[in-house]
Motif scaffolding. Structure first.
Motif, PDB file in Angstrom:
ATOM      1  N   LEU A 152       0.816  -1.221   0.000  1.00 25.12           N
ATOM      2  CA  LEU A 152       0.000   0.000   0.000  1.00 25.12           C
ATOM      3  C   LEU A 152       0.850   1.273   0.000  1.00 25.12           C
ATOM      4  CD1 LEU A 152      -2.939  -1.040   2.367  1.00 25.12           C
ATOM      5  CD2 LEU A 152      -2.854  -1.042  -0.134  1.00 25.12           C
ATOM      6  N   SER A 153       2.198   1.135   0.043  1.00 28.52           N
ATOM      7  CA  SER A 153       3.063   2.316  -0.094  1.00 28.52           C
ATOM      8  C   SER A 153       3.552   2.462  -1.526  1.00 28.52           C
ATOM      9  CB  SER A 153       4.290   2.196   0.808  1.00 28.52           C
ATOM     10  OG  SER A 153       3.955   1.614   2.026  1.00 28.52           O
ATOM     11  N   ALA A 154       3.154   1.552  -2.375  1.00 29.23           N
ATOM     12  CA  ALA A 154       3.723   1.523  -3.723  1.00 29.23           C
ATOM     13  C   ALA A 154       3.171   2.650  -4.585  1.00 29.23           C
ATOM     14  CB  ALA A 154       3.434   0.181  -4.381  1.00 29.23           C
ATOM     15  N   ALA A 155       4.042   3.134  -5.484  1.00 29.85           N
ATOM     16  CA  ALA A 155       3.633   4.154  -6.460  1.00 29.85           C
ATOM     17  C   ALA A 155       3.958   3.612  -7.851  1.00 29.85           C
ATOM     18  CB  ALA A 155       4.362   5.458  -6.214  1.00 29.85           C
ATOM     19  N   GLY A 156       3.304   4.150  -8.842  1.00 26.95           N
ATOM     20  CA  GLY A 156       3.574   3.745 -10.221  1.00 26.95           C
ATOM     21  C   GLY A 156       3.189   2.317 -10.505  1.00 26.95           C
ATOM     22  N   LEU A 157       2.163   1.818  -9.819  1.00 28.85           N
ATOM     23  CA  LEU A 157       1.729   0.435 -10.032  1.00 28.85           C
ATOM     24  C   LEU A 157       1.051   0.280 -11.391  1.00 28.85           C
ATOM     25  CD1 LEU A 157       0.116  -0.588  -6.607  1.00 28.85           C
ATOM     26  CD2 LEU A 157       2.243  -1.454  -7.622  1.00 28.85           C
ATOM     27  N   PRO A 158       1.203  -0.884 -12.012  1.00 27.61           N
ATOM     28  CA  PRO A 158       0.452  -1.144 -13.237  1.00 27.61           C
ATOM     29  C   PRO A 158      -0.991  -1.514 -12.900  1.00 27.61           C
ATOM     30  CG  PRO A 158       1.776  -3.052 -12.682  1.00 27.61           C
ATOM     31  CD  PRO A 158       2.083  -1.997 -11.642  1.00 27.61           C
ATOM     32  N   GLU A 159      -1.910  -1.188 -13.790  1.00 30.17           N
ATOM     33  CA  GLU A 159      -3.312  -1.555 -13.585  1.00 30.17           C
ATOM     34  C   GLU A 159      -3.498  -3.061 -13.802  1.00 30.17           C
ATOM     35  OE1 GLU A 159      -2.433   1.086 -15.380  1.00 30.17           O
ATOM     36  OE2 GLU A 159      -3.282   2.726 -14.191  1.00 30.17           O
ATOM     37  N   LEU A 160      -4.441  -3.612 -13.068  1.00 30.37           N
ATOM     38  CA  LEU A 160      -4.877  -4.981 -13.335  1.00 30.37           C
ATOM     39  C   LEU A 160      -6.124  -4.887 -14.213  1.00 30.37           C
ATOM     40  CD1 LEU A 160      -4.765  -6.380  -9.672  1.00 30.37           C
ATOM     41  CD2 LEU A 160      -2.957  -6.543 -11.404  1.00 30.37           C
ATOM     42  N   ASN A 161      -6.362  -5.918 -15.022  1.00 29.40           N
ATOM     43  CA  ASN A 161      -7.590  -5.928 -15.814  1.00 29.40           C
ATOM     44  C   ASN A 161      -8.766  -6.309 -14.941  1.00 29.40           C
ATOM     45  OD1 ASN A 161      -6.915  -5.227 -18.550  1.00 29.40           O
ATOM     46  ND2 ASN A 161      -5.657  -7.089 -18.559  1.00 29.40           N
ATOM     47  N   ILE A 162      -9.884  -5.643 -15.192  1.00 30.53           N
ATOM     48  CA  ILE A 162     -11.131  -6.013 -14.529  1.00 30.53           C
ATOM     49  C   ILE A 162     -11.955  -6.722 -15.598  1.00 30.53           C
ATOM     50  CG2 ILE A 162     -13.258  -5.150 -13.474  1.00 30.53           C
ATOM     51  CD1 ILE A 162     -11.668  -2.722 -12.488  1.00 30.53           C
ATOM     52  N   VAL A 163     -12.423  -7.920 -15.294  1.00 37.38           N
ATOM     53  CA  VAL A 163     -13.218  -8.660 -16.272  1.00 37.38           C
ATOM     54  C   VAL A 163     -14.539  -9.086 -15.626  1.00 37.38           C
ATOM     55  CG1 VAL A 163     -13.243 -10.593 -17.890  1.00 37.38           C
ATOM     56  CG2 VAL A 163     -11.066  -9.518 -17.280  1.00 37.38           C
ATOM     57  N   ALA A 164     -15.640  -8.615 -16.217  1.00 37.73           N
ATOM     58  CA  ALA A 164     -16.965  -9.032 -15.732  1.00 37.73           C
ATOM     59  C   ALA A 164     -17.332 -10.307 -16.489  1.00 37.73           C
ATOM     60  CB  ALA A 164     -17.982  -7.934 -15.979  1.00 37.73           C
ATOM     61  N   THR A 165     -17.325 -11.432 -15.768  1.00 41.08           N
ATOM     62  CA  THR A 165     -17.493 -12.721 -16.461  1.00 41.08           C
ATOM     63  C   THR A 165     -18.955 -13.149 -16.557  1.00 41.08           C
ATOM     64  OG1 THR A 165     -17.206 -13.920 -14.394  1.00 41.08           O
ATOM     65  CG2 THR A 165     -15.225 -13.538 -15.722  1.00 41.08           C
ATOM     66  N   GLN A 166     -19.823 -12.587 -15.712  1.00 39.71           N
ATOM     67  CA  GLN A 166     -21.224 -13.024 -15.762  1.00 39.71           C
ATOM     68  C   GLN A 166     -22.133 -11.941 -16.325  1.00 39.71           C
ATOM     69  OE1 GLN A 166     -22.163 -14.591 -11.850  1.00 39.71           O
ATOM     70  NE2 GLN A 166     -20.354 -15.927 -11.917  1.00 39.71           N
ATOM     71  N   SER A 167     -22.315 -10.865 -15.595  1.00 37.20           N
ATOM     72  CA  SER A 167     -23.112  -9.754 -16.124  1.00 37.20           C
ATOM     73  C   SER A 167     -22.261  -8.501 -16.073  1.00 37.20           C
ATOM     74  CB  SER A 167     -24.414  -9.595 -15.331  1.00 37.20           C
ATOM     75  OG  SER A 167     -24.104  -9.501 -13.957  1.00 37.20           O
ATOM     76  N   PRO A 168     -22.595  -7.487 -16.877  1.00 42.42           N
ATOM     77  CA  PRO A 168     -21.728  -6.299 -16.951  1.00 42.42           C
ATOM     78  C   PRO A 168     -21.783  -5.446 -15.693  1.00 42.42           C
ATOM     79  CG  PRO A 168     -23.689  -6.015 -18.301  1.00 42.42           C
ATOM     80  CD  PRO A 168     -23.731  -7.416 -17.802  1.00 42.42           C
ATOM     81  N   ILE A 169     -20.732  -4.668 -15.520  1.00 39.59           N
ATOM     82  CA  ILE A 169     -20.688  -3.639 -14.477  1.00 39.59           C
ATOM     83  C   ILE A 169     -21.571  -2.486 -14.962  1.00 39.59           C
ATOM     84  CG2 ILE A 169     -19.159  -1.956 -13.355  1.00 39.59           C
ATOM     85  CD1 ILE A 169     -16.858  -4.045 -13.921  1.00 39.59           C
ATOM     86  N   LEU A 170     -22.427  -1.978 -14.078  1.00 41.89           N
ATOM     87  CA  LEU A 170     -23.301  -0.864 -14.466  1.00 41.89           C
ATOM     88  C   LEU A 170     -22.783   0.438 -13.876  1.00 41.89           C
ATOM     89  CD1 LEU A 170     -26.848  -2.487 -14.057  1.00 41.89           C
ATOM     90  CD2 LEU A 170     -25.427  -2.292 -16.123  1.00 41.89           C
ATOM     91  N   VAL A 171     -22.877   1.514 -14.666  1.00 46.14           N
ATOM     92  CA  VAL A 171     -22.477   2.850 -14.209  1.00 46.14           C
ATOM     93  C   VAL A 171     -23.720   3.728 -14.284  1.00 46.14           C
ATOM     94  CG1 VAL A 171     -20.705   4.623 -14.406  1.00 46.14           C
ATOM     95  CG2 VAL A 171     -20.339   2.391 -15.497  1.00 46.14           C
ATOM     96  N   SER A 172     -24.251   4.101 -13.108  1.00 44.21           N
ATOM     97  CA  SER A 172     -25.472   4.911 -13.056  1.00 44.21           C
ATOM     98  C   SER A 172     -25.102   6.366 -12.774  1.00 44.21           C
ATOM     99  CB  SER A 172     -26.409   4.394 -11.961  1.00 44.21           C
ATOM    100  OG  SER A 172     -26.700   3.037 -12.194  1.00 44.21           O
ATOM    101  N   PHE A 173     -25.207   7.185 -13.795  1.00 43.56           N
ATOM    102  CA  PHE A 173     -24.816   8.595 -13.666  1.00 43.56           C
ATOM    103  C   PHE A 173     -25.934   9.395 -13.007  1.00 43.56           C
ATOM    104  CE2 PHE A 173     -22.142   6.903 -16.961  1.00 43.56           C
ATOM    105  CZ  PHE A 173     -20.919   7.526 -16.750  1.00 43.56           C
TER     106      PHE A 173
END
Ligand SMILES: *[C@@H]1O[C@H](CO)[C@@H](O)[C@H](O)[C@H]1NC(C)=O
Ligand SMILES: *[C@@H]1O[C@H](CO)[C@@H](O)[C@H](O)[C@H]1NC(C)=O
Ligand SMILES: *[C@@H]1O[C@H](CO)[C@@H](O)[C@H](O)[C@H]1NC(C)=O
Ligand SMILES: *[C@@H]1O[C@H](CO)[C@@H](O)[C@H](O)[C@H]1NC(C)=O
Ligand SMILES: *[C@@H]1O[C@H](CO)[C@@H](O)[C@H](O)[C@H]1NC(C)=O
Length: 326
Positions: A152-173
């Motif tokens: 948790l002190s790390a900087a410059g970390l690479p992103e991990l992929n997020i994969v929705a395997t069953q239903s999609p992630i919803l974004v409610s604006f």
């Protein structure tokens, strides 16, 4: 003395002007090229760091911690939540601000624990994610990125992929700007990590769906908006990396200064040249005068046993009186 002043004064002024001008002029010319990392990627790295700082030494799993952003990013919100990857896959994370992560969401490559970082770019949306011409934002740009929680002190970390395997992630604006009725409907835009936009239809009113990480917003054809906004910038022009939005006006100021400076410098140069020409003329006259004086003394002739100056075209040669008598 007059000649000295004439020559030196413009030179001194020119020097002063160059010294004064060098700061803004040089700044305008030596402006660092946009860093190799696009501004939005640099922002991702900064926000990862500030999100991790919000996670105290032993953050409670599943609790959302709000980060604080540096002063020059006021208007951007960042938060972090640490989750066990297994728990995320089995239970999802239903309410992470506007994001609803259903069951079946996994991070790749697999890590024991992950930190989900939330971005709300607020009034910086257009700055970091310039839209295609003809489109305008109806919502701020929101981001969802995952990282390894191992350090948790790390900087410059690479992103991990997020994969929705069953239903999609919803974004409610929420608080989505309205469009005039009858036109083509608003659309979702998804930016991958390279900032490449992709338009999609809305899942429901003010709801977008995604199967990946990245940044999301609702956009509309600018012509559908009630008060016609200024056409947004194309995606192509690079945004300055250091990111002061007032760059344009300061650039204009620098150009104005260099134009005026150049004009003054040219004027001084012209003065200097005129002075030099006049100086040359004066010098020439002096030399001519001196030559006409010296010229007569130089033309010596043997008169008797003594050298005596003679005028060249005199009709009678000088004679010493004694020679008459000799
Ligand atoms: C975090 O910020 C959001 C708004 O961005 C606010 O609604 C929420 O109460 C904040 N949470 C904490 C723990 O401060
Ligand atoms: C966003 O708003 C904050 C103040 O709330 C301001 O300091 C900042 O410059 C704004 N950003 C842009 C890109 O206009
Ligand atoms: C926006 O809509 C107008 C008419 O409704 C259309 O002519 C124009 O091509 C559209 N622009 C984009 C970028 O889709
Ligand atoms: C965590 O990251 C920081 C900063 O990169 C580094 O100094 C530290 O050694 C790392 N700790 C562990 C346990 O890897
Ligand atoms: C904010 O300031 C930091 C240095 O304190 C700088 O590295 C960064 O580029 C600045 N960001 C913006 C958007 O001006």
């Amino acid at each position: 003395m007059g000649v000295l002043v004439c020559v030196c004064l413009p030179l001194v002024l020119l020097q002063v002007l160059l010294v004064l001008g060098s700061s803004p002029l040089a700044a305008a010319q030596q402006q660092p090229q946009p860093a190799s990392a696009p501004p939005a990627r640099a922002l991702d790295a900064v926000l990862q760091e500030y999100a991790y700082r919000a996670l105290v030494r032993r953050p409670r799993t599943g609790l959302v911690y709000n980060g604080t952003v540096p002063g020059n990013l006021t208007g951007v919100a960042v938060s972090a939540v640490r989750l066990r990857s297994g728990s995320l896959r089995r239970k999802g994370f239903a309410e992470y601000f506007q994001f609803a992560l259903p069951t079946g969401v996994v991070v790749k490559p697999h890590v024991e624990r992950t930190v989900l970082v939330y971005h709300n770019l607020g009034n910086w949306s257009e700055y970091y994610y310039p839209l295609l011409p003809g489109y305008s934002y109806l919502s701020p740009v929101l981001g969802l990125l995952a990282y390894d929680a191992a350090n948790l002190s790390a900087a410059g970390l690479p992103e991990l992929n997020i994969v929705a395997t069953q239903s999609p992630i919803l974004v409610s604006f929420s608080n989505v700007r309205a469009v005039v009725a009858g036109g083509p409907p608003p659309r979702c835009v998804w930016f991958d990590l390279d900032g490449v936009p992709q338009l999609q239809d809305l899942e429901a009113s003010n709801v977008c769906s995604t199967n990946h990480h990245g940044h999301f917003a609702i956009v509309a054809n600018s012509s559908e908006l009630a008060p016609a906004p200024v056409p947004s910038a194309a995606i192509a022009p690079p945004v300055p990396a250091d990111g002061s939005p007032a760059k344009g006006s300061s650039q204009g100021w620098k150009i104005a200064v260099s134009v005026v400076g150049s004009a003054i410098a040219l004027g001084l140069l012209a003065t200097l040249l005129l002075c030099l020409v006049r100086y040359k003329k004066v010098k020439k006259l002096e030399v001519m005068e001196r030559n006409s004086e010296v010229g007569e003394t130089l033309r010596m002739a043997q008169v008797g046993r003594t050298q005596a100056p003679v005028a060249l075209w005199t009709r009678t040669q000088p004679v010493i009186e004694s020679e008459y008598t000799a």
